[in-house]
Design an enzyme around this catalytic site. Structure first.
Site, short mmCIF file in Angstrom:
data_model
loop_
_atom_site.label_atom_id
_atom_site.label_comp_id
_atom_site.label_asym_id
_atom_site.label_seq_id
_atom_site.Cartn_x
_atom_site.Cartn_y
_atom_site.Cartn_z
N ASP A 196 13.13 71.87 7.52
CA ASP A 196 12.42 71.39 6.34
C ASP A 196 11.86 70.01 6.60
O ASP A 196 12.49 69.17 7.22
CB ASP A 196 13.41 71.36 5.16
CG ASP A 196 13.02 70.36 4.10
OD1 ASP A 196 11.87 70.41 3.65
OD2 ASP A 196 13.88 69.55 3.72
N THR A 197 10.62 69.79 6.16
CA THR A 197 10.11 68.44 6.04
C THR A 197 9.66 68.29 4.61
O THR A 197 8.90 69.10 4.11
CB THR A 197 8.93 68.15 6.98
OG1 THR A 197 7.77 68.74 6.42
CG2 THR A 197 9.16 68.71 8.35
N PHE A 207 -7.47 54.32 13.35
CA PHE A 207 -6.07 54.67 13.55
C PHE A 207 -5.94 55.83 14.53
O PHE A 207 -6.77 56.72 14.57
CB PHE A 207 -5.44 55.07 12.23
CG PHE A 207 -4.04 55.62 12.38
CD1 PHE A 207 -2.95 54.77 12.39
CD2 PHE A 207 -3.83 56.98 12.51
CE1 PHE A 207 -1.69 55.26 12.53
CE2 PHE A 207 -2.56 57.48 12.66
CZ PHE A 207 -1.48 56.63 12.67
#
Length: 1285
Positions: free
Chosen positions: A528-529, A647
């Site tokens: 799970d995240t 980024f």
């Protein structure tokens, strides 16, 4: 490089050089000759050699590749995978908020850096330990060996302006359909007969065409096979027709294109590379194109990319300034030159190209100037663009990849059992052949009267074919199509479930595949995240101030900060610069709605930062392509944006170079603490204080970010600008050149402070996790967040508790990791491998060593010994590796759930992948097997749909095998009385239509409508999930037990009627019976028995169950009556003429009609009663409770009526309840009390200090507690105590 791809070039080079591709002896060079590219290997002197790609007339373009890890072909493959671009694709290019084209930077650096999970030393793939073999396996499983068209190292594309004849590329028409009108039949048949079962029945059909071989006729297998293929084909046609219609709708959309010096309306499919396209406000773009002009003053445009990434915010693009004035037909028609760019690839966020206009300097083209197919133009009157990619070469279509094929565990078990059944079929055929030989040997001389003159004994091979055809229906021919339809309907139930409908954005749950429905009921180890929403919670200026407070609405509010700013505090300048940086250094686009400003941000973190400083009086008001305007304490300031230093996950930061309103040059930067601190100047102040506050924020579960700035001189800036322009025009490996260029100026920062953003959990996440843990589902959190952040999130969602001991593995070497793992395993002793109340916490750097082959198994055993596992700072590849490790070595069904692009790897690697439609794009959702809008919906998806689907599918499979074994084993019993001659006992077409018509409905009702218990009970008692999870309802033992049961039934169904008619009988009119008369008896009994068996297996009766069971019996009887009179009107089955009259007039038939099925099923009833009485499970307890409620009886009433007539029956109740425990609550007395079988006549208080004889108890209220069900109050009915309740 040409279209053969890397691998073919390497192979060709190996052949040309005798296979010498070892690390120390070969380099690579691409020399172009005409239209053909040849990859040559040339000697080199060491690991520092570089590959060179040359093109005639354009100079050298160098491509630096890392040296391969090992020699040989495998080394070349590993080398290709570890190129920087590939690493970005696997790890770095999958941030939680994947940056899209046209933005300088989409997400805050802290969010991106932390979710990537790279350690302080950089890439998680570096280090002395080689675990590349595991990576390669993960990559192979996930299909990460990219083709050339999806590679960064594609051949350069040259597009000539206004010269359409020189641009010969892919057409813009697309087709997502599987078939065309001409390819449908051959391709469909190929796909169907590639399935082993269909190929087997095709083989049987071919055998049946051989004269005198088939005892069942030529077409008895062909007809049902054709029906099944037709049903499946109709389903394919319907689905493909929808795809064709969708493709047609897209291809026939219209757009405006410059043709023959005039604007013309054309369909999308007619757009070509090199065309100049004009798009109006609200239109979708037909192809990937370079933006050259727009209607806006600054040649900008606003676009929505929700079709690409799911982000609903607007994004701003700016056209090339060199072409901004070209807007009329005449100006555009006079454009002369070319565009050189990279070949088609699937990376949304990269583009490398150069525009060469005749007589002008080359102009670099980056992702900020590329508009992708599927993008919608917003708030802009019109734009102009030059098409660079069309059709399947567009980035949108390049990302339409086929998901990896997954097979459920039930399907795998079924395939194995089908193979075993096939072997059993061969064994039965061989036994029957042997029986034929022995029977002919014993009785051959005495049966001369039934042989023809030309009779000759058949060979063993011929007899074997006869019996294979006779018994081939042991394998159910209709199983595959039945399961297809059943699973399709089950998927529809998931899609239609209103309980999983998120009304906030009107998103339903979606089953993107139906192959894994039953797998949802067996999940043991999900990864799970969390899906979170960012809110600015704290800031730190490192000045010794107390952390900022939070209002109840979770919005940032710090009066003390404003007071210091207004009252001339020594930190005033720091505060102003800090807040100014947060207003300027981002990619947020403001959109005005009346007086309100709505911030469109691709990252929730960026929106949180801008909204947070707005509360402090620093309002970001306007964004232009070259400037931003900030309203600071009522005064407007405009900052000129000179450069945006984008980024990337390697950089972990973003920067902007601005010219301040005072004319000074300044660089603002925000990023992860690790990269900011290593670039700080010695003059920076409050470094230690800020670091202390960062640790404090992280312990609170907040996601942190450091901000800093540096002043630049004009000379420094101009020198750097020359480097930047040079790096931005590099074709090959431009991103790495730019990152090196950025690094040259991002130094000597002055620290301004830090921010902390709260991860706001979705609703009901703690409750959902608690429920899943009760269902015996282990939850491992695999995240890119910092360790402290992950721990606090685990606390907040109740995955770990305060009293749970922690095992932390944080090592920076292989030896240290090995020692830590070994020590912890030894400390657990005999508890190793068993679940303990422990939490294991490991970071990505340590995990790199823990996955080494020497300690991998020890680490896995340690992890499996812990109730909770938190893996922090992981890269996407490491997440996939963890899932692969559990899949391979544990054997548990794994589920991965995530919401970001960096979760795609583990979602595709797990047995079941679930994507959450969140704030971080649609890549996780589009790569998943099932998608939901909220994490809490996982509870119903698994505990209800998963459990139901597992029960349904397994019952459907077992029943299909059962009914086939029952009927077709009868042919084996009949062989014992027909001399193993291969004679069939049933009419030919009865055999064919058995699965297709007469018994086709019960499997559908079992597979679609069956319920083990109600939805409410499944959610109330999550322990019920363990039944399907353990596979107790379907495994090899259950399968063969069902086959044995079918064998017994077939024995009864044949021999009982056989003995009934053993001495024959004479019917009315003097007719005698024959074998077919017996066969019709048996066939009718079989239909009745198997239909009633379906009723016996049904736990949840409904109108469809009744219709299927009683309707199937009725269909057979009607068919039997009609079929007995079709001859000679229809020239088939003359031997069936009048059979219905003979059978129905026979009293033996009606006697057996009731007795034979009853004898068969009474055995099952007895067995079921014994199991439910002496081995009751939680499921039977719950079903009994549901049944009582349905009848209006409260379960305690049954106990009361059975046991509580007098207190003398109380000990009997205690003994009956065996190992369960009773809690008794007596009004106005010390309690509660408990009773056990050891002391059935006395009640013990819970603390053990009071003993109360049962005879003295009054108004007894009993609560039953056990491992089987929740507490149920029972009120006594004691006749001795009239006042009792």
């Amino acid at each position: 490089f040409q279209s053969e791809g890397w691998i073919s070039h390497v192979a060709r080079a190996r052949r040309a050089h005798g296979g010498r591709t070892s690390h120390g002896s070969a380099g690579c060079r691409d020399a172009r000759h005409g239209d053909r590219a040849v990859l040559e290997l040339h000697p080199r002197r060491g690991p520092g050699a570089q590959g060179r790609a040359k093109k005639e007339g354009s100079g050298d373009r160098n491509l630096t590749l890392p040296p391969p890890p090992r020699g040989g072909q495998a080394a070349i493959l590993g080398w290709i995978v570890s190129t920087p671009s590939a690493l970005r694709m696997f790890g770095s290019e999958a941030p939680r908020h994947q940056r899209q084209p046209g933005t300088a930077e989409r997400a805050t650096a802290a969010e991106e850096a932390q979710t990537q999970g790279f350690g302080r030393s950089g890439s998680a793939l570096t280090g002395p330990v080689d675990f590349s073999l595991g990576c390669q396996k993960v990559e192979e499983k996930m299909g990460w060996q990219q083709s050339l068209q999806e590679s960064d190292v594609s051949k350069v594309r040259t597009i000539y302006l206004n010269e359409p004849l020189r641009n010969s590329f892919c057409k813009n028409s697309i087709s997502t359909a599987k078939y065309s009108m001409w390819s449908f039949l051959p391709r469909y048949l190929y796909l169907q007969f590639s399935k082993a079962a269909n190929a087997f029945f095709l083989f049987i059909t071919i055998l049946q065409q051989i004269p005198d071989v088939s005892p069942t006729g030529k077409y008895t297998t062909l007809l049902p096979l054709m029906i099944i293929l037709m049903v499946s084909g109709i389903k394919e046609i319907v689905e493909d027709y929808k795809r064709h219609m969708a493709d047609k709708l897209v291809n026939t959309k219209t757009t405006i294109v410059l043709r023959e010096n005039a604007w013309k309306m054309v369909m999308w499919k007619e757009v070509n590379v090199g065309d100049i396209v004009k798009a109006s406000n609200g239109q979708f773009l037909p192809a990937d194109m370079v933006l050259i002009s727009s209607s806006e003053p600054q040649v900008t445009c606003y676009v929505a990319t929700s079709n690409l990434d799911g982000e609903t915010n607007l994004k701003i693009w700016q056209a090339l300034l060199e072409t901004a004035e070209m807007q009329t037909e005449k100006q555009l028609s006079s454009l002369s030159g070319k565009i050189e760019c990279e070949g088609p690839n699937h990376h949304f966020n990269t583009f490398i190209g150069t525009l060469y206009l005749n007589g002008k300097s080359p102009v670099p083209i980056g992702p900020d100037q590329i508009l992708l197919r599927g993008t919608q133009l917003k708030n802009t009157q019109w734009i102009l663009g030059i098409v660079v990619y069309t059709g399947f070469e567009t980035k949108f279509m390049q990302n339409s990849i086929k998901l990896p094929l997954k097979r459920s565990n039930v399907e795998k078990v079924t395939s194995v059992q089908i193979l075993v059944l096939f072997l059993l079929l061969l064994a039965m055929s061989l036994v029957s052949c042997l029986g034929a030989i022995l029977w002919n040997h014993w009785y051959g001389e005495g049966i001369w009267y039934i042989r023809t003159k030309d009779y000759s004994s058949h060979s063993l091979g011929f007899d074997l074919l006869v019996f294979i055809i006779l018994y081939h229906n042991l394998i159910p021919i209709s199983l595959l199509v039945t399961l297809e339809i059943v699973k399709y309907v089950q998927a529809m139930f998931i899609n239609w479930d209103e309980d999983m409908h998120y009304k906030g954005n009107n998103v339903y749950a979606m089953a993107r595949t139906s192959n894994l429905n039953e797998e949802l009921g067996q999940v043991k180890a999900p990864s799970d995240t969390g899906s979170v929403k960012g809110t600015l919670k704290k800031v730190d200026l490192g000045r010794g101030l107390s952390p900022s407070v939070i209002t109840e609405s979770c919005e940032f509010n710090d009066p003390k900060l404003l007071q210091n700013f207004e009252n001339g505090h020594p930190t005033k300048d720091y505060i102003k610069e800090f807040l100014t940086l947060l207003c300027v250094c981002h990619t947020v686009v403001p959109e005005r709605d009346g007086k309100d400003i709505i911030y469109q941000a691709s990252s929730p973190d960026e929106a949180a930062l801008v909204k947070g400083v707005k509360k402090l009086g620093f309002v970001f008001t306007t964004r232009m392509p070259t400037s931003v305007t900030v309203e600071a304490m009522g005064e407007n300031f405009t900052f000129e944006i000179l450069n945006v230093l984008e980024f990337s996950s390697n950089r972990k930061r973003m920067s902007v170079i601005v010219r301040t309103p005072t004319g000074n040059l300044r660089l603002y930067c925000k990023g992860a603490d690790t990269v900011i601190y290593e670039r700080l100047s010695e003059d920076s102040r409050f470094m230690k204080e800020t670091l202390t506050h960062l640790e404090y924020f992280a312990k609170e579960g907040l996601r942190t970010l450091c901000v800093a700035h540096a002043d630049l001189t004009e000379e420094e800036y101009q020198q750097w600008l020359m480097q930047y322009k040079k790096a931005s025009t590099v074709i090959q490996d431009r991103m790495r050149s730019l990152e090196e260029c950025y690094d040259n100026i991002e130094k000597k920062f002055l620290l301004l402070g830090a921010t902390a953003i709260e991860d706001r959990l979705q609703a009901c996440v703690p409750e959902t996790i608690t429920t899943l843990l009760k269902a015996n589902i282990r939850i491992w959190v695999l995240t890119g967040d910092k360790q402290e952040t992950a721990i606090n999130i685990a606390y907040s969602c109740k995955l770990i508790s305060a009293h749970m001991p922690h095992i932390r593995l944080n090592s920076n070497s292989f030896e240290a990791t090995q020692q830590a793992v070994t020590q912890n395993c030894e400390a657990l002793g005999t508890r190793i491998g068993k679940e303990n109340d422990l939490a294991l916490i490991i970071d990505g750097e340590t995990l790199k060593y823990a996955l080494h082959s020497e300690i991998k198994r020890s680490f896995l055993n340690l992890a499996l010994s812990c109730r909770a596992v938190l893996c922090c700072r992981l890269s996407p590849l490491q997440k996939a590796e963890i899932v692969y490790l559990v899949k391979k070595h544990v054997g548990a069904i794994t589920l991965a759930i995530g919401d970001g692009a960096n979760d795609v790897g583990m979602i595709q690697m797990a047995h079941v992948g679930v994507g959450i439609s969140g704030n971080e794009g649609m890549l996780a959702t589009n790569s998943s097997d099932y998608s939901i809008a909220q994490f809490s919906y996982l509870e119903k998806l698994l505990l209800v749909h998963g459990a139901w689907n597992h029960f349904r599918v397994t019952k459907c499979i077992l029943y299909c095998f059962y009914k086939n074994v029952v009927l077709y084993i009868i042919e084996l019993w009949f062989a014992f009385v027909n001399g193993f001659s291969g004679q069939i006992i049933f009419e030919h077409w009865f055999i064919s239509l058995y699965n297709v018509i007469f018994t086709s409905l019960p499997p559908f009702t079992l597979g679609i409508f069956e319920q083990c218990c109600s939805q409410k009970s499944l959610l109330t008692y999550p322990q019920l999930y363990r039944i399907s999870q353990a596979g107790n309802t379907f495994n090899t033992k259950v399968f063969w037990f069902q086959c044995l049961n079918a064998l017994i039934h077939s024995f009864i169904l044949f021999w009982m009627p056989m003995k009934m008619l053993e001495h024959d009988m004479v019917l009315q009119g003097g007719h005698t019976t024959d074998y077919l008369f017996l066969g019709n008896f048996i066939y009718t009994y079989v239909i009745v028995t198997v239909c009633l068996k379906a009723g016996l297996e049904t736990l949840s009766w409904n109108k469809f169950s009744h219709l299927a069971i009683w309707g199937s019996i009725l269909i057979w009887l009607v068919f039997f009556a009609i079929y007995s009179f079709v001859w000679p009107t229809i020239p088939i089955a003359p031997e069936m003429r009048g059979q219905v009259n003979m059978v129905l007039a026979c009293p033996h038939f009606w006697l057996g009609f009731f007795i034979v099925p009853t004898v068969c099923l009474i055995l099952n009833l007895i067995w079921k009663s014994i199991i439910n009485t002496y081995n009751r499970t939680l499921l039977e307890e719950i079903r009994e409770m549901e049944s009582s409620r349905a009848q209006g009886l409260y379960p305690p009433t049954m106990f009361k009526r059975r046991y509580f007539h007098t207190f003398h029956d109380f000990p009997k109740l205690i003994r009956h309840l065996s190992n369960r425990r009773l809690e008794l609550h007596i009004p106005n007395s010390t309690g509660p009390y408990s009773a056990t079988p050891a002391s059935p006549k006395v009640l013990l208080s819970v603390d053990g200090n009071f003993i109360l004889p049962v005879s003295q108890a009054k108004n007894l209220e009993v609560t039953l507690t056990s491992s089987f069900c929740y507490p149920t109050p029972i009120v006594s009915e004691n006749p001795i105590v009239p006042t009792s309740k």
